[in-house]
Write an enzyme that holds these catalytic residues in place. Sequence first.
Site, PDB file in Angstrom:
ATOM      1  N   SER A   1     -32.067   3.367   2.353  1.00  0.00           N
ATOM      2  CA  SER A   1     -31.091   3.977   1.338  1.00  0.00           C
ATOM      3  C   SER A   1     -31.293   4.126   0.211  1.00  0.00           C
ATOM      4  O   SER A   1     -30.918   4.871  -0.598  1.00  0.00           O
ATOM      5  CB  SER A   1     -29.902   2.835   1.382  1.00  0.00           C
ATOM      6  OG  SER A   1     -29.293   2.499   2.495  1.00  0.00           O
TER       7      SER A   1
ATOM      8  N   GLU B   1     -28.376  12.165   6.660  1.00  0.00           N
ATOM      9  CA  GLU B   1     -29.355  12.769   5.786  1.00  0.00           C
ATOM     10  C   GLU B   1     -30.494  12.879   6.285  1.00  0.00           C
ATOM     11  O   GLU B   1     -31.274  11.801   6.570  1.00  0.00           O
ATOM     12  CB  GLU B   1     -29.282  12.199   4.282  1.00  0.00           C
ATOM     13  CG  GLU B   1     -27.700  12.432   3.647  1.00  0.00           C
ATOM     14  CD  GLU B   1     -27.594  11.671   2.102  1.00  0.00           C
ATOM     15  OE1 GLU B   1     -26.894  11.908   1.499  1.00  0.00           O
ATOM     16  OE2 GLU B   1     -28.258  10.403   2.196  1.00  0.00           O
TER      17      GLU B   1
ATOM     18  N   ASN C   1     -25.203   8.850  -2.014  1.00  0.00           N
ATOM     19  CA  ASN C   1     -24.944   7.759  -2.693  1.00  0.00           C
ATOM     20  C   ASN C   1     -25.391   8.272  -4.234  1.00  0.00           C
ATOM     21  O   ASN C   1     -25.299   7.308  -5.199  1.00  0.00           O
ATOM     22  CB  ASN C   1     -26.070   6.755  -2.164  1.00  0.00           C
ATOM     23  CG  ASN C   1     -25.656   5.974  -1.310  1.00  0.00           C
ATOM     24  OD1 ASN C   1     -24.560   5.895  -1.039  1.00  0.00           O
ATOM     25  ND2 ASN C   1     -26.440   5.508  -0.408  1.00  0.00           N
TER      26      ASN C   1
ATOM     27  N   HIS D   1     -31.545   9.205   7.282  1.00  0.00           N
ATOM     28  CA  HIS D   1     -30.471   8.247   6.803  1.00  0.00           C
ATOM     29  C   HIS D   1     -29.168   8.345   7.379  1.00  0.00           C
ATOM     30  O   HIS D   1     -28.347   9.124   7.076  1.00  0.00           O
ATOM     31  CB  HIS D   1     -30.351   8.421   5.227  1.00  0.00           C
ATOM     32  CG  HIS D   1     -29.738   7.675   4.683  1.00  0.00           C
ATOM     33  ND1 HIS D   1     -28.652   7.933   3.561  1.00  0.00           N
ATOM     34  CD2 HIS D   1     -29.605   6.227   4.732  1.00  0.00           C
ATOM     35  CE1 HIS D   1     -28.042   6.699   3.345  1.00  0.00           C
ATOM     36  NE2 HIS D   1     -28.606   5.651   3.694  1.00  0.00           N
TER      37      HIS D   1
HETATM   38  N1  LIG Z   1     -26.072  -1.645   6.022  1.00  0.00           N
HETATM   39  C1  LIG Z   1     -26.096  -0.211   5.729  1.00  0.00           C
HETATM   40  O1  LIG Z   1     -24.763   0.041   5.254  1.00  0.00           O
HETATM   41  C2  LIG Z   1     -27.027   0.636   5.622  1.00  0.00           C
HETATM   42  C3  LIG Z   1     -26.624   2.209   5.819  1.00  0.00           C
HETATM   43  C4  LIG Z   1     -27.954   2.860   5.460  1.00  0.00           C
HETATM   44  C5  LIG Z   1     -29.059   2.651   5.529  1.00  0.00           C
HETATM   45  N2  LIG Z   1     -29.347   1.008   5.549  1.00  0.00           N
HETATM   46  C6  LIG Z   1     -30.747   0.967   5.456  1.00  0.00           C
HETATM   47  O2  LIG Z   1     -31.054   0.448   6.724  1.00  0.00           O
HETATM   48  C7  LIG Z   1     -32.230  -0.443   6.685  1.00  0.00           C
HETATM   49  C8  LIG Z   1     -31.653  -1.709   7.543  1.00  0.00           C
HETATM   50  O3  LIG Z   1     -30.380  -2.146   6.994  1.00  0.00           O
HETATM   51  P1  LIG Z   1     -29.610  -3.090   7.750  1.00  0.00           P
HETATM   52  O4  LIG Z   1     -28.291  -3.253   7.086  1.00  0.00           O
HETATM   53  O5  LIG Z   1     -29.267  -2.756   9.260  1.00  0.00           O
HETATM   54  O6  LIG Z   1     -30.469  -4.582   7.807  1.00  0.00           O
HETATM   55  P2  LIG Z   1     -30.104  -5.995   8.551  1.00  0.00           P
HETATM   56  O7  LIG Z   1     -30.307  -7.119   7.816  1.00  0.00           O
HETATM   57  O8  LIG Z   1     -28.723  -5.963   9.326  1.00  0.00           O
HETATM   58  O9  LIG Z   1     -31.202  -5.803   9.810  1.00  0.00           O
HETATM   59  C9  LIG Z   1     -32.717  -5.734   9.274  1.00  0.00           C
HETATM   60  C10 LIG Z   1     -33.137  -6.231  10.644  1.00  0.00           C
HETATM   61  O10 LIG Z   1     -34.683  -6.083  10.376  1.00  0.00           O
HETATM   62  C11 LIG Z   1     -35.556  -7.149  11.030  1.00  0.00           C
HETATM   63  N3  LIG Z   1     -36.751  -7.196  10.554  1.00  0.00           N
HETATM   64  C12 LIG Z   1     -37.022  -7.528   9.183  1.00  0.00           C
HETATM   65  N4  LIG Z   1     -38.605  -7.546   9.091  1.00  0.00           N
HETATM   66  C13 LIG Z   1     -39.061  -6.913  10.488  1.00  0.00           C
HETATM   67  C14 LIG Z   1     -40.384  -6.327  10.807  1.00  0.00           C
HETATM   68  N5  LIG Z   1     -41.468  -6.505  10.227  1.00  0.00           N
HETATM   69  N6  LIG Z   1     -40.308  -6.045  12.111  1.00  0.00           N
HETATM   70  C15 LIG Z   1     -39.198  -5.677  12.850  1.00  0.00           C
HETATM   71  N7  LIG Z   1     -38.072  -6.247  12.374  1.00  0.00           N
HETATM   72  C16 LIG Z   1     -37.917  -6.698  11.269  1.00  0.00           C
HETATM   73  C17 LIG Z   1     -34.521  -8.356  10.564  1.00  0.00           C
HETATM   74  O11 LIG Z   1     -34.891  -9.404  11.591  1.00  0.00           O
HETATM   75  C18 LIG Z   1     -33.176  -7.845  10.783  1.00  0.00           C
HETATM   76  O12 LIG Z   1     -32.725  -8.033  11.989  1.00  0.00           O
HETATM   77  C19 LIG Z   1     -32.272  -0.751   5.195  1.00  0.00           C
HETATM   78  O13 LIG Z   1     -33.292  -0.058   4.774  1.00  0.00           O
HETATM   79  C20 LIG Z   1     -31.305  -0.485   4.565  1.00  0.00           C
HETATM   80  O14 LIG Z   1     -31.490  -0.064   3.146  1.00  0.00           O
HETATM   81  C21 LIG Z   1     -28.360   0.403   5.554  1.00  0.00           C
END
Ligand SMILES: NC(=O)c1ccc[n+]([C@@H]2O[C@H](COP(=O)([O-])OP(=O)(O)OC[C@H]3O[C@@H](n4cnc5c(N)ncnc54)[C@H](O)[C@@H]3O)[C@@H](O)[C@H]2O)c1
Length: 393
Positions: free
Chosen positions: A117, A150, A188, A138
């Site tokens: 993000s 995106e 954003n 994204h």
């Molecule tokens: N949550 C949102 O609203 C949102 C929206 C758009 C983008 N994002 C982006 O998406 C990404 C993930 O966000 P999320 O909210 O799903 O996070 P989350 O914390 O729900 O999930 C992340 C997962 O990654 C796993 N992980 C960490 N290191 C790892 C590795 N080396 N190999 C494999 N798995 C690993 C963790 O165990 C966890 O289950 C981030 O980059 C975030 O910026 C989030």
Amino acid sequence: MPKLSVIGAGTMGTGIAQVAATAGWDVVINDTNSDILEKSSASLVKVMNRLVEKEKIDRETADKILGRIDFTEDQQYFENSDLVIEAIIENLEIKQKVFKAVEEIVREDTIIASNTSSLSLASIGASLKDPSRFVGIHFFNPAPLMPLVEIIPAVQTAEETTKQAKDWVDSWKKLTVLAKDTPGFIVNRVARPFYGESLRMYEEGIADLPAGQAGFATIDWAMKELGGFRMGPFELMDFIGNDINYTVTETVFASFFYDPRYKPSFTQKRMSEAGFLGRKSGRGYYDYAEGAVKPEPKKDEKLGQQILDRTLVMLINEAADALFLNIASREDIDTAMTKGVNYPKGLLKWADEKGIDWCVEKMDALYDEYREDRYRCSPLLRRMKDKKQSFYG
Ligand SMILES: NC(=O)c1ccc[n+]([C@@H]2O[C@H](COP(=O)([O-])OP(=O)(O)OC[C@H]3O[C@@H](n4cnc5c(N)ncnc54)[C@H](O)[C@@H]3O)[C@@H](O)[C@H]2O)c1
């Protein structure tokens, strides 16, 4: 059908897997934590059961979708993937390490993508031997429900990579927009004043009620009732979480080399520090305890219109500046805000309706009053005013 691998089985990874599997792709989800993989699997079963109950899909289709998704801690299963999407923790060093390892496993023509993000795609892509196959994809949360995606090429990304990624995501029945690799991409970035200007008005006490009650309820009322926004800014911040919204604001501010237009607010910082995070902590701007009384807005149309106009012109100015700096096309900027954050109208279309003269005059009046760089009018709006142009004219 092509094959997808998803790294990270959290909120976003699980949602992205569901989207691709629903479109008929075979998907492998990987996570370093086996408990999270089990949770992801269980949550997908629950989602499919709910869709069957609601008669959105039949049992056979649901089972087929679930049958297309495999869960593994072993990244060797990525071998045959056409596309890899990473959705792990938002940390540059960790992402770079993961991408280096993945590149050793996948085919040479596999496209590798990040769902980041806030990090720069150029910096993540720099970890790859062949960054030309790397691109930002994204999604918005919840990925299965939000139509917008995106697509963000980094400076290193090859044109074919961007095109292929866009075609694939389009085939998953998502609406894709192209954005430059700049902080916040489209949504954003352009949405910042929705929160920032509301917080500023709240801090100034513009909407305070006679009884001394703070005026955030009035700001929310004005934006919903008079502006047609689905949620007021304070309701939305409470929904997103004041900690998360603050972190995004702070990251965007730092990434823009501290441009005052994106300056975070002390109100939001203190809410976050106090643990008043919003719905998830039971208290934010509003109190979510059972039986709590919601503050009444001051339904003064004149005041409401001032609140709406000030926020709206700041949003329009931000959208115009994004177009001015070629962050995205006119159509993509409007689509991003209506489909990514449900704005009632595209901001550039809205600018045409209000009139470009109105936009410039409002911005200049704010600038004259405050003498802050935050209120500088986009050069594009000023040029358009001089030439009597409109965005869609
Ligand atoms: N949550 C949102 O609203 C949102 C929206 C758009 C983008 N994002 C982006 O998406 C990404 C993930 O966000 P999320 O909210 O799903 O996070 P989350 O914390 O729900 O999930 C992340 C997962 O990654 C796993 N992980 C960490 N290191 C790892 C590795 N080396 N190999 C494999 N798995 C690993 C963790 O165990 C966890 O289950 C981030 O980059 C975030 O910026 C989030």
